[in-house]
Design a protein around this motif. Structure first.
Motif, PDB file in Angstrom:
ATOM      1  N   ILE A   1       0.867  -1.185   0.000  1.00  0.00           N
ATOM      2  CA  ILE A   1       0.000   0.000   0.000  1.00  0.00           C
ATOM      3  C   ILE A   1       0.900   1.232   0.000  1.00  0.00           C
ATOM      4  N   GLN A   2       0.851   2.002  -1.060  1.00  0.00           N
ATOM      5  CA  GLN A   2       1.798   3.099  -1.246  1.00  0.00           C
ATOM      6  C   GLN A   2       1.758   4.120  -0.110  1.00  0.00           C
ATOM      7  N   SER A   3       0.574   4.476   0.311  1.00  0.00           N
ATOM      8  CA  SER A   3       0.473   5.495   1.359  1.00  0.00           C
ATOM      9  C   SER A   3       1.068   5.008   2.676  1.00  0.00           C
ATOM     10  N   VAL A   4       0.855   3.718   2.987  1.00  0.00           N
ATOM     11  CA  VAL A   4       1.429   3.153   4.216  1.00  0.00           C
ATOM     12  C   VAL A   4       2.946   3.107   4.100  1.00  0.00           C
ATOM     13  N   ASP A   5       3.423   2.682   2.933  1.00  0.00           N
ATOM     14  CA  ASP A   5       4.859   2.614   2.710  1.00  0.00           C
ATOM     15  C   ASP A   5       5.502   3.988   2.864  1.00  0.00           C
TER      16      ASP A   5
ATOM     17  N   LEU B   1       8.956  13.991  -2.415  1.00  0.00           N
ATOM     18  CA  LEU B   1       7.504  14.130  -2.573  1.00  0.00           C
ATOM     19  C   LEU B   1       7.099  15.592  -2.399  1.00  0.00           C
ATOM     20  N   GLY B   2       5.930  15.930  -2.927  1.00  0.00           N
ATOM     21  CA  GLY B   2       5.404  17.278  -2.768  1.00  0.00           C
ATOM     22  C   GLY B   2       5.044  17.578  -1.323  1.00  0.00           C
ATOM     23  N   LYS B   3       5.082  18.875  -0.984  1.00  0.00           N
ATOM     24  CA  LYS B   3       4.810  19.271   0.400  1.00  0.00           C
ATOM     25  C   LYS B   3       3.387  18.922   0.838  1.00  0.00           C
ATOM     26  N   SER B   4       2.436  19.041  -0.065  1.00  0.00           N
ATOM     27  CA  SER B   4       1.045  18.768   0.314  1.00  0.00           C
ATOM     28  C   SER B   4       0.857  17.292   0.652  1.00  0.00           C
ATOM     29  N   THR B   5       1.500  16.425  -0.127  1.00  0.00           N
ATOM     30  CA  THR B   5       1.421  14.984   0.141  1.00  0.00           C
ATOM     31  C   THR B   5       2.066  14.665   1.484  1.00  0.00           C
ATOM     32  N   VAL B   6       3.252  15.237   1.725  1.00  0.00           N
ATOM     33  CA  VAL B   6       3.971  14.999   2.976  1.00  0.00           C
ATOM     34  C   VAL B   6       3.179  15.533   4.157  1.00  0.00           C
ATOM     35  N   TYR B   7       2.574  16.712   3.985  1.00  0.00           N
ATOM     36  CA  TYR B   7       1.808  17.298   5.085  1.00  0.00           C
ATOM     37  C   TYR B   7       0.657  16.375   5.485  1.00  0.00           C
ATOM     38  N   GLY B   8      -0.029  15.814   4.506  1.00  0.00           N
ATOM     39  CA  GLY B   8      -1.143  14.920   4.812  1.00  0.00           C
ATOM     40  C   GLY B   8      -0.686  13.675   5.554  1.00  0.00           C
ATOM     41  N   LEU B   9       0.421  13.113   5.129  1.00  0.00           N
ATOM     42  CA  LEU B   9       0.958  11.923   5.789  1.00  0.00           C
ATOM     43  C   LEU B   9       1.436  12.239   7.200  1.00  0.00           C
ATOM     44  N   VAL B  10       2.136  13.369   7.346  1.00  0.00           N
ATOM     45  CA  VAL B  10       2.636  13.779   8.666  1.00  0.00           C
ATOM     46  C   VAL B  10       1.474  14.033   9.620  1.00  0.00           C
TER      47      VAL B  10
END
Length: 255
Positions: free
Chosen positions: A8-12, A39-48
């Motif tokens: 699962i990409q998001s989990v990874d 990765l883009g900041k928006s993607t990282v922010y969501g994961l963080v």
């Protein structure tokens, strides 16, 4: 070869973010994580933010940077709590004993003393001194010296100054300065040698085991007669004992 399951990409990616905090810099901002991950900041922010909500990350209120959260400490403590060093080490000890046809010991360090907690014999072994539950003198056994050398300097100096030492054979070193010099060599080479210091005719090579806090907690050794453990094979055995001790340490969380 073991087949890989579905990833699962998001989990990874979330797990990779946690890995970013295992380096020398323990607090990171979104920009730094983005660069590290590619990765883009928006993607990282969501994961963080997701990791924060779950307690795996937390934000420093003073500088707004992120760091590992208490949830990881709790989970790590649960893993550490179930670790039995004797069970972890046993297959390694058996393998060593079978490979070299010698006796292999493990000793656990507690409050200035090392006690033998496991022993694996081979049919050709000749070791009389040791038994599980018996104390290993810190100043003259291989296991004792392997631990001794890797203690914090203040603790090592205190033990050197206060322990009672007696000569068990004509080879036993009891002078504080001589022992201190030997412990420095042990620290540099990564292993200790008991050359007929406990019993004439017996030789031992030992290496330290460290835990996840990089603290020495135990040691393992290979012991045999001087006829079997001699100058021609000492280096090979020493390197193997060091490697096995390192593998056990890694399983205890050492890095």
């Amino acid at each position: 070869m073991k087949e890989k399951g579905i990833i699962i990409q998001s989990v990874d990616r979330a797990l990779q973010i946690l890995e970013c905090f295992t380096g020398p810099i323990r607090e990171l901002g979104i920009t730094e994580i983005s660069k590290e991950m590619g990765l883009g900041k928006s993607t990282v922010y969501g994961l963080v933010n997701t990791l924060m909500e779950a307690g795996y990350l937390e934000q420093n209120p003073d500088n707004k940077r992120y760091r590992l959260g208490l949830k990881l400490f709790i989970m790590g403590s649960l893993v550490q709590g179930r670790m039995d060093i004797r069970e972890i080490a046993k297959p390694h000890l058996k393998s060593l004993a079978e490979r070299f046809q010698m006796t292999v010991h493990m000793g656990l360090y507690r409050d200035g003393e090392v006690v033998y907690i496991d022993k694996q014999d081979s049919p050709n072994a000749r070791v009389i001194y040791s038994q599980v539950g018996k104390l290993a003198p810190m100043y003259c056994t291989g296991i004792g010296k392997a631990v001794f050398a890797n203690l914090p300097e203040s603790e090592r100096d205190f033990l050197l100054s206060n322990q009672i030492r007696r000569a068990l054979t004509i080879n036993t070193k009891i002078d504080e300065a001589i022992i201190s010099e030997e412990l420095q060599r042990v620290l540099i080479q990564g292993y200790a040698v008991d050359d007929q210091e406990v019993e004439l005719g017996l030789r031992c090579i030992a290496a330290p085991i460290f835990d996840g806090h990089r603290k020495v907690v135990a040691a393992i050794s290979v012991s045999s007669s001087t006829a079997m453990l001699h100058e021609e094979n000492m280096d090979e055995i020493a390197q193997e004992v060091k490697q096995v001790a390192f593998e056990i340490s890694k399983q205890l969380g050492y890095y």
